[in-house]
Scaffold this motif. Structure first.
Motif, mmCIF file in Angstrom:
data_model
loop_
_atom_site.group_PDB
_atom_site.id
_atom_site.type_symbol
_atom_site.label_atom_id
_atom_site.label_comp_id
_atom_site.label_asym_id
_atom_site.label_seq_id
_atom_site.Cartn_x
_atom_site.Cartn_y
_atom_site.Cartn_z
ATOM 1 N N MET A 58 14.393 22.239 30.052
ATOM 2 C CA MET A 58 12.954 22.199 29.775
ATOM 3 C C MET A 58 12.736 22.479 28.296
ATOM 4 S SD MET A 58 11.204 24.182 32.951
ATOM 5 C CE MET A 58 12.305 25.575 32.892
ATOM 6 N N ASP A 81 18.887 31.472 46.594
ATOM 7 C CA ASP A 81 19.237 31.857 45.227
ATOM 8 C C ASP A 81 18.001 32.324 44.452
ATOM 9 O OD1 ASP A 81 21.525 31.681 43.147
ATOM 10 O OD2 ASP A 81 19.791 30.807 42.125
ATOM 11 N N ALA A 82 18.227 33.239 43.505
ATOM 12 C CA ALA A 82 17.122 33.821 42.742
ATOM 13 C C ALA A 82 16.497 32.834 41.763
ATOM 14 C CB ALA A 82 17.592 35.060 41.997
ATOM 15 N N HIS A 83 17.305 31.932 41.221
ATOM 16 C CA HIS A 83 16.790 31.040 40.171
ATOM 17 C C HIS A 83 16.755 29.578 40.595
ATOM 18 C CE1 HIS A 83 17.212 34.456 37.569
ATOM 19 N NE2 HIS A 83 18.468 34.569 37.931
ATOM 20 N N TYR A 84 17.649 29.217 41.464
ATOM 21 C CA TYR A 84 17.721 27.815 41.850
ATOM 22 C C TYR A 84 17.855 27.702 43.365
ATOM 23 C CZ TYR A 84 18.121 22.947 40.556
ATOM 24 O OH TYR A 84 17.867 21.609 40.369
ATOM 25 N N SER A 122 14.029 21.833 37.117
ATOM 26 C CA SER A 122 14.474 23.078 36.483
ATOM 27 C C SER A 122 13.433 24.176 36.558
ATOM 28 C CB SER A 122 14.821 22.823 35.011
ATOM 29 O OG SER A 122 15.805 21.834 34.927
ATOM 30 N N ALA A 123 12.148 23.796 36.752
ATOM 31 C CA ALA A 123 11.078 24.792 36.720
ATOM 32 C C ALA A 123 10.829 25.431 38.084
ATOM 33 C CB ALA A 123 9.801 24.149 36.202
ATOM 34 N N ARG A 179 13.011 36.678 44.491
ATOM 35 C CA ARG A 179 13.291 37.789 43.584
ATOM 36 C C ARG A 179 12.475 38.998 44.031
ATOM 37 N NH1 ARG A 179 13.246 33.578 39.267
ATOM 38 N NH2 ARG A 179 11.053 34.039 38.956
ATOM 39 N N CYS A 182 8.081 33.030 42.001
ATOM 40 C CA CYS A 182 8.964 34.172 41.730
ATOM 41 C C CYS A 182 9.331 34.984 42.961
ATOM 42 C CB CYS A 182 8.306 35.120 40.733
ATOM 43 S SG CYS A 182 7.907 34.344 39.173
ATOM 44 N N GLN A 183 8.313 35.448 43.691
ATOM 45 C CA GLN A 183 8.546 36.592 44.570
ATOM 46 C C GLN A 183 9.108 36.248 45.956
ATOM 47 O OE1 GLN A 183 5.191 39.255 44.497
ATOM 48 N NE2 GLN A 183 5.610 39.859 42.386
ATOM 49 N N CYS A 238 7.578 39.151 37.823
ATOM 50 C CA CYS A 238 8.329 37.962 38.265
ATOM 51 C C CYS A 238 9.756 38.327 38.658
ATOM 52 C CB CYS A 238 8.353 36.896 37.175
ATOM 53 S SG CYS A 238 9.404 37.305 35.772
ATOM 54 N N TYR A 239 10.199 39.539 38.302
ATOM 55 C CA TYR A 239 11.521 40.061 38.670
ATOM 56 C C TYR A 239 12.680 39.254 38.097
ATOM 57 C CZ TYR A 239 9.184 43.155 42.014
ATOM 58 O OH TYR A 239 8.383 44.105 42.601
ATOM 59 N N THR A 280 11.643 27.931 39.724
ATOM 60 C CA THR A 280 11.310 29.362 39.855
ATOM 61 C C THR A 280 10.748 29.945 38.554
ATOM 62 O OG1 THR A 280 13.565 30.019 39.310
ATOM 63 C CG2 THR A 280 13.039 29.805 41.645
ATOM 64 N N GLU A 281 10.211 29.072 37.700
ATOM 65 C CA GLU A 281 9.550 29.590 36.495
ATOM 66 C C GLU A 281 8.265 30.298 36.930
ATOM 67 O OE1 GLU A 281 10.417 29.137 32.933
ATOM 68 O OE2 GLU A 281 12.309 28.957 34.024
ATOM 69 N N CYS A 282 7.853 31.283 36.161
ATOM 70 C CA CYS A 282 6.673 32.061 36.559
ATOM 71 C C CYS A 282 5.384 31.349 36.153
ATOM 72 C CB CYS A 282 6.734 33.425 35.882
ATOM 73 S SG CYS A 282 5.339 34.473 36.273
ATOM 74 N N ASN A 341 16.598 17.642 40.174
ATOM 75 C CA ASN A 341 16.903 18.459 38.996
ATOM 76 C C ASN A 341 15.650 19.142 38.457
ATOM 77 O OD1 ASN A 341 15.772 16.050 38.378
ATOM 78 N ND2 ASN A 341 17.058 15.617 36.597
ATOM 79 N N THR A 363 23.175 30.996 38.412
ATOM 80 C CA THR A 363 22.431 29.727 38.401
ATOM 81 C C THR A 363 21.545 29.580 37.172
ATOM 82 O OG1 THR A 363 20.961 30.850 39.937
ATOM 83 C CG2 THR A 363 22.430 29.204 40.863
ATOM 84 N N TYR A 414 24.015 21.048 34.691
ATOM 85 C CA TYR A 414 23.896 20.376 33.395
ATOM 86 C C TYR A 414 25.291 19.965 32.930
ATOM 87 C CZ TYR A 414 19.376 22.804 33.493
ATOM 88 O OH TYR A 414 18.145 23.275 33.838
ATOM 89 N N VAL A 440 16.804 40.733 38.542
ATOM 90 C CA VAL A 440 17.944 40.093 39.199
ATOM 91 C C VAL A 440 19.088 39.817 38.230
ATOM 92 C CG1 VAL A 440 16.730 39.085 41.157
ATOM 93 C CG2 VAL A 440 16.847 37.802 39.032
#
Lengths: 669, 280, 181
Positions: free
Chosen positions: A465, B164-167, B187-188, B157, B153-154, C70-71, B190-192, B185, A345, A352, C75
């Motif tokens: 971003m 899902d880890a990112h999305y 996108s941020a 992850r 994050c946690q 943040c890991y 799971t941004e830290c 949409n 992902t 996109y 992953v």
């Protein structure tokens, strides 16, 4: 049951100095001469040489020897040589036994004295064993000269053409509506940049027209039975709903069909109709109806194709057919499919619009693809910058741990095409450039000279971003430039994910049907990684191309030709001798528990419900002994490895001459 | 439905997290049984400085829960959630460590067996309740309310097992369930946010928070929805006097409360630094 | 000062750092790391140094203290290396060898002290401890603090577990065990 009293000849080989450098061969042969039933014991420089073999033959004839032991290398090297010599001298080849005093002794023992002692022990064991050997006769079967090729990609097509050109009949089974495979989706090929279609289309046509090739497209192998030289294969022919004999391939049906769905051939970048041929050069060019999307099949009305077909070729009544064919050998060439990067992902594939897989990008570059070969974004703009991301799904233990071998090269091919067609800046994000092939490294150098940016770093993220306003609307590719050791965020208009290769779906089914295995990544296991790359542990089953692992086009073609050669070689023999050291089930003792059937990895054992017993198909049996060891009722004997023989050998190995003498005499009596 | 509950140190002080969690759980029939005499989980600070104490702290919490006969611990903080899970995972793999931890816990007559499910309240609501059980409480139409789901994050992850880890999408689904519009949409998500580093390295972490805010604002979100007190605080406080376009940062329980017709006052939305006003 | 090879051995054996030998230096970790641009060396480079034994340099790098847990790297690591855990180990090792405490170590200590004493923490308690060492940072946060105060967000009363004796006995035992291991 032995026919006559054993009269054994023992021959100790020096193997140059391989054995004699460590083992006192003189002492071993002298020792052997005193062993029971040994009539002659000699040592010789090279037993496998012609004079060495002649020595055995002459001694057998002169001295009426009826058993032979050669103490030399591993039986894997020369068992056959000496069996043949025995046979030439007129005794049964199974009256021979080999003692391995090289691999098991001289090569691995430090102390010469210990080595000599071990050689004596091994010879003693073999002498004891050979006295108990029985005569065996191998069976001879005819080889059916027809060949089945599974998979109509470049490898399978090449194999089929070579066999057909050699005058033999080939059945070519392809599950898609057209042959051609993955290669027919490509645009240019690396490193020569010749057009994939220009070199592959003639092959498609040649296959389609060859009188010795029976193409079975839109068909799948449903069952395989039999053994080398005599396979019976059931093929499931899916209904096309178009009569191939009547169809002229005019294409009106496709034109008139109102139902549109995403095209598999263009990997979702375009739409196709519900009645379609996958691509313009399809062979055969008879369309198929995709019943899931055909309005008539879904809702019971439409039939536009039928109305407009002047040839009257549309046939909604067609049914699935099972066709049975007989072949002597099978070539598996099922190829690969590309890795789906959706689970990654962090790369935003599917989210996109300007993130493409490499196979999609092949279609974009192809003249018959969605943009007629022009490199443009979805909104029709020429990109100013393009990122190409290596190792997507490959070299990653979260997905596929292996290197997919072709991605570095095709990625660089893309870079060249982008530079040539658009002048855009191209960023290749790689971990290591792998270019081992003729002209491949030179191609990499050429790309460097063309001004491609090579950034060493696995891309961490693709995101919309952006940090500065001028990058608005671009995708940011984030990676550590590991050589400059800084994190770069590079704005681009298009991203190509160079996805890895994985085995085509359904490979396990095919492997299971022919009794072979796949490795932990799903690729077919070849017989030997160095010396048997196209053979499998199942006789008469060959492999070619990417079903064994990722390969480029030259290697796939070479393997197709190699497998064809192997099949033709088998056919040329006409008849096949079947190894006699196989297992046999005593029907009197068999209780029909079927445990042997379960442990047989070759599928050589079948169960007779009526008699409630199991039977061994000797042509398939490899003599591994699994069944004999498993049988709870001791109903199975593995010929040439029966209990009598093995116990005699062990006794010989373990006990000194005194005990040994005693034991053997009693048994021989 | 009854669950063991570990509030963690920052729950009470977080802007309306406690009030909204209590109100929403009550409505949904979720009984959160607080672990008696719980302690701080130790979080990153202990992982970074101590080898055994870092496990003893979360193990004590879990042992207390076991003593209370609880089989699940529900968290409302990503750091607590991940600390408990991480400790549980390592203690299951390392017998020697497990023994030592239990030696320490024995001083207080406690025993840790690890026989517990560690969960997050957001995930509990989405996975354990039927959508209809949630929907039936909706009093207010939030269909024009665009919410950016910020997971931090946690939660996902390093495990990536519940989502899902990112999305991830679980909170997106929750937003949809209560009738609001998840920013599709974002996108941020799971941004830290920089976590505790905001204290010591604010200059380095501000750009991270700016990205989280900017992605929501530029894509027309009306609020950012969070599920961790530290995430909420950082993303909210980073906007304080930043001079950039702002967006309120609320807890998922506050968003649910709004849909369930609770007042902004009941949900203590006035405690936010970036002012919140529902305009739908 | 401990020699590089002793430290490497300690990292590999006691702290299970040996896993970093699997690293293929792809840079996925550094690229994923929110604060990598500010690190002396990204995690990738740090591991390359550690496995070749540049341990003193590794333990003095700011890298380990800028890891935010943040890991993101973990992953995505194609070799499955528990990068965050190794950062925790290296932080502990750096503290053991007595590096000049960086800001984050002060913060962790300000966090741990009230936890040790009371079993629980309030933001105010942690901030107060940290503010004593870094008055500049504390002053910069005064306006935000006041704003928080005005929103009744600051918990001024220290929180505590009830069975504080029991809790402290547990921690004392844990410390003992930590010393002997």
């Amino acid at each position: 049951m032995r026919e006559s009293k054993p009269k054994i000849g023992v021959y100790v080989c020096h193997c140059g100095t391989n054995i004699s450098g460590k083992v006192d061969v003189e002492a071993v042969s002298e020792y052997a001469s005193a062993l029971p039933h040994v009539a002659i014991a000699k040592n010789f420089k090279f037993m496998c040489s012609s004079p060495g073999q002649q020595l055995v033959i002459d001694d057998i004839r002169k001295n009426d020897l009826n058993r032979v032991v050669v103490a030399s290398c591993s039986p894997r090297m020369h068992e056959k040589t000496f069996r043949t010599a025995c046979q030439a001298a007129g005794i049964n080849p199974y009256y021979f036994q080999m003692a391995c005093i090289r691999e098991h002794d001289s090569w691995v023992t430090e102390d010469p004295e210990a080595a000599t002692q071990k050689a004596k022990d091994l010879v003693r064991g073999s002498v004891a064993r050979v006295a108990h050997h029985q005569q065996l006769t191998s069976r001879v079967v005819d080889i059916n000269p027809n060949v089945l090729v599974i998979g109509g990609g470049i490898s399978g097509m090449q194999a089929a053409l070579d066999i057909a050109d050699g005058g033999k009949k080939v059945y070519l089974v392809e599950r898609d509506p057209s042959i051609g495979g993955n290669m027919s989706k490509f645009d240019k090929t690396f490193p020569t940049l010749d057009c994939a279609a220009c070199i592959s289309t003639p092959k498609l046509v040649a296959v389609g027209q060859h009188e010795n090739i029976e193409m079975m497209t839109y068909s799948e192998v449903a069952d395989v039975s039999g053994f080398v030289g005599n396979f019976t294969v059931k093929i499931r022919k899916k209904p096309r709903y178009v009569d191939a004999d009547k169809c002229t391939g005019c294409g009106v049906c496709t034109e008139k069909c109102p139902s549109k769905v995403l095209s598999e051939f263009d990997h979702d970048l375009t739409k196709r109709k519900a009645i379609f041929t996958p691509f313009p050069q399809s062979v055969p060019n008879t369309p198929v109806i995709d019943t899931e999307n055909c309005l008539f099949f879904k809702k019971g009305k439409c039939r536009a194709c039928e109305k407009f077909c002047e040839a009257g070729a549309i046939d909604f009544e067609q049914k699935e057919e099972i066709v049975e064919i007989n072949v002597g050998s099978i070539i598996i060439a099922t190829g690969f499919e590309t890795f789906d990067p959706t689970p990654l992902t962090q790369y935003g594939f599917g989210r996109y619009p300007e993130v493409y897989t490499s196979i999609q990008f092949e279609r974009i570059n192809n003249a018959t693809g969605p943009t007629s070969g022009k490199i443009v974004t979805k909104d029709g703009k020429k990109p100013e910058s393009v990122a190409i991301i290596h190792c997507v799904g490959s070299r990653d233990q979260n997905y596929m741990k292996y290197c997919s071998r072709v991605c570095c090269m095709y990625s660089m091919k893309f870079a060249h095409l982008v530079r040539e067609k658009t002048g855009a800046e191209v960023y290749e994000f790689y971990i290591d450039i792998r270019s081992p092939g003729k002209g491949y490294e030179e191609f990499y150098n050429r790309l460097q000279e063309e001004g491609t940016h090579f950034i060493r770093g696995k891309v961490s993220q693709i995101t919309d971003m952006v940090d500065s306003p001028e990058d608005e609307g671009k995708l940011m590719v984030v990676a550590e430039d590991t050589l400059a050791r800084k994190v770069r965020r590079i704005p681009v208009d298009m991203v190509v994910l160079s996805v890895g290769l994985k085995p085509a779906a359904g490979i396990e089914d095919i492997a299971r049907m022919v009794g072979i295995s796949v490795d932990s990544d799903g690729w077919i296991n070849e017989l030997h990684p160095k010396l048997g790359p196209l053979a499998t542990p199942s006789d008469g089953i060959f492999i070619a191309g990417c079903c064994q692992g990722p390969k480029d086009i030259p290697d796939s073609v070479a393997q197709g030709q190699g497998a064809a050669g192997a099949a033709l070689s088998l056919i040329s023999r006409g008849k096949l001798e079947i190894e006699a050291a196989v297992s046999a089930i005593d029907p009197e003792r068999c209780m029909g528990c079927r445990q042997c059937e379960e442990v047989c990895v070759y599928g050589a054992i079948s169960y007779h419900p009526a008699l409630n017993i199991c039977e061994v198909n000797e042509a398939i049996c490899k003599g591994c002994g699994n069944c004999a060891a498993t049988c709870p009722n001791k109903a199975i004997d593995l010929k040439h490895f029966n209990n009598d023989e093995l116990l005699a050998e062990m006794e010989g190995l373990m006990f000194g001459p005194a005990d040994f003498h005693h034991g053997t005499d009693e048994q021989a009596a | 439905m009854k669950y063991g509950f570990f509030p963690g140190c920052s729950y009470k002080g977080a802007a309306g997290y406690k009030e909204s969690t209590e109100a929403v759980s009550r409505l949904l029939g979720i009984e959160l049984v607080e672990i008696q005499d719980w302690n701080c989980c130790g979080a990153t600070s202990y992982w970074s400085t101590q080898s055994i104490e870092a496990y003893v702290l979360p193990a004590r919490i879990m042992a207390l829960a076991e003593k209370q006969g609880l089989s699940e611990i529900v968290n409302v903080c990503n750091a607590c959630y991940s600390t408990l899970r991480k400790a549980q995972e390592k203690l299951a793999q390392d017998n020697d460590l497990n023994e030592k931890v239990n030696l320490a816990l024995a001083e207080e007559g406690l025993k840790y067996t690890g026989n517990l499910n560690i969960r997050h309240l957001m995930e509990v609501i989405v996975n354990d309740l039927n959508a209809d059980d949630i929907k039936k409480h909706i009093k207010k139409d939030l269909s024009g309310f665009v919410v950016a789901p910020y997971y931090g994050c946690q939660l996902n992850r390093p495990w990536a097992d519940i989502d899902d880890a990112h999305y991830p999408v679980l909170m997106d689904r929750l937003i949809e369930m209560v009738g609001a519009k998840p920013l599709k949409n974002y996108s941020a998500k799971t941004e830290c946010c920089g976590a505790a580093h905001m204290v010591a390295h604010k200059d380095l972490c501000m750009p991270l928070n700016n990205r989280i805010v900017k992605d929501a604002v530029s894509k027309s979100a009306q609020t950012i929805c969070t599920l961790c007190p530290l995430c909420q605080f950082n993303v909210d406080a980073s906007q304080y006097k930043s001079g950039l376009p702002m967006v309120p940062v609320i807890f998922f329980t506050q968003m649910m409360g709004l849909a369930f017709g609770l007042s902004e006052k009941d949900l203590k939305l006035q405690k936010l630094l970036t002012p919140f006003k529902l305009a739908v | 000062m401990m020699t590089d090879s002793v430290l490497r051995d300690r990292f590999f054996k006691k702290y299970h750092g040996q896993e970093i030998e699997n690293c293929i230096q792809c840079g996925m970790c550094s690229g994923s790391c929110p604060l990598a641009p500010h690190m002396d060396f990204g995690p990738r480079q740090l591991f390359a140094m550690a496995r070749e034994g540049d341990m003193n340099e590794v333990l003095h790098a700011n890298t380990i203290w800028l890891c935010v847990s943040c890991y993101n790297c973990v992953v995505k690591c194609p070799r499955g290396i528990s990068i965050t855990d190794h950062m925790y180990s290296l932080k502990k090792m750096a503290t053991e060898v007595g590096i000049k405490p960086p800001k984050m170590l002060h913060l962790y200590r300000s966090f741990n002290a009230p936890v040790e004493k009371n079993g629980r923490l309030t933001d105010v308690m942690a901030m107060a401890g940290y503010g004593l060492r870094h008055p500049g940072a504390a002053m910069a946060n005064v306006p935000l603090g006041l704003k928080m105060l005005s929103r009744k967000r600051l918990e001024l009363k220290p929180a505590s577990v009830k069975n504080i004796d029991g809790f402290q006995r547990v921690l004392k035992k844990a410390k003992e065990l930590e010393r002997v291991s």
